[in-house]
Design a protein around this motif. Structure first.
Motif: not given
Length: 329
Positions: A254-256, A264-265, A251-252, A248, A182, A259-261
């Motif tokens: 970003f993941t949506a 990580v970005h 987190q969701s 929370r 990434y 694809g990373v929390p």
């Protein structure tokens, strides 16, 4: 470092006459930038034409080639690029060469109208595929054995197709992400100051990494805040509060979206900023660490090595000996 360096990936490009210049650049330029920002030859490419003559693009700017395409036993991925009047050049001889080449290639990609050439050679049968939106209905009707989908690009096993020039840039960023992670894909996209199509300028504040769809303004806002706080990173709970959501929920989101929390970005942003300082300045590593939000030089060095597979000092030493460096673009 030499025994840890990733192997260079070779790609072959078969470019059909009347291909748009920007389509060729959409394949090559992300690879070139990946090499530059990493300081490594991660990618190499060869360009071929059907007859060995320079490609006459629609921009009237010819593209030099290695020679005529030949269906040898080479296993390098083959990208077939075409834009206008693909049928004019889809001779039985060329289609036979593409079909023979597919026996050995690890992957075949139809770039824009190149998807028609692969389809006409039965290389997309029973695969999912896409093509330029103007031709989508005709494509789907012409090849019922292909699962036509309305996407910017499609990766289905050993077959790849794209729907145009900017979707091809999306594709290349995604391929870089899959192979090198990434952080590198993010940095390559940022070099283009690239925002993915289909999303309003207000909703998108950060460049994409190929598969990002930043339709949620809260993700864009969080990314802007991260950019502002590189030197003193905010805890995720404070970042979420700035955006108006729970940790929370952030987190969701970003993941949506990417694809990373978020952490990580955030770490990718900081480490990419650090690598630029390592390469482009003579700052002490302790100062680089402080400028990118690390508590100590040792913590910075550990994270840097984990991401880039070499220490900051090895990066500087390698680039010094190779004479490489980085500028913009």
């Amino acid at each position: 470092m030499s025994d840890q360096s990733p192997a260079s990936t070779l790609l072959d490009l078969l470019v059909v006459p009347e291909t748009n210049l920007i389509l060729v650049a959409s394949v090559i330029e992300p690879l070139r930038v990946a090499n530059r920002v990493s300081g490594l030859e991660l990618y190499r490419w060869r360009i071929f034409s059907p007859d060995g003559q320079p490609i006459e693009t629609k921009s009237q700017i010819p593209i030099p080639v290695e020679g005529a395409f030949r269906p040898d036993a080479d296993s390098a991925p083959l990208f077939v690029l075409s834009s206008h009047n693909w049928r004019r050049y889809a001779t039985s001889g060329l289609k036979m060469q593409i079909a023979r080449a597919a026996r050995h290639r690890t992957m075949m990609a139809g770039i824009e109208s190149g998807s028609w050439l692969l389809a006409d050679t039965a290389l997309l049968d029973n695969f999912s595929a896409t093509t330029h939106w103007e031709d989508y209905e005709e494509f789907a009707a012409a090849y019922p054995q292909i699962r036509a989908v309305r996407e910017r690009f499609v990766i289905d096993g050993k077959r790849i197709t794209t729907g145009g020039s900017l979707p091809t840039l999306d594709l290349m960023l995604e391929l870089i992400r899959r192979r090198h992670g990434y952080s590198l894909a993010l940095e390559v996209s940022r070099q283009f100051i690239y925002e993915q199509g289909g999303v309003s300028g207000e909703a998108t504040a950060m460049p994409s990494t190929g598969s990002i769809r930043l339709a949620d303004p809260r993700v864009s806002q969080a990314m802007r805040v991260m950019e502002e706080y590189i030197e003193q990173p905010l805890p995720l709970v404070r970042l979420a509060r700035r955006v108006g959501v729970s940790e929370r929920r952030l987190q969701s989101l970003f993941t949506a979206a990417i694809g990373v929390p978020p952490h990580v970005h955030y770490l990718a942003l900081r480490l990419n900023a650090a690598r630029r300082k390592v390469i482009e300045t003579r700052l002490a590593f302790a100062d680089v660490a402080a400028a990118t939000g690390f508590n100590s030089a040792s913590a910075f060095a550990r994270s840097y090595r984990a991401h880039f597979r070499e220490s900051p000092s090895e990066t500087r030493r390698r680039l010094k000996f190779s004479g490489a460096g980085t500028g913009s673009g």
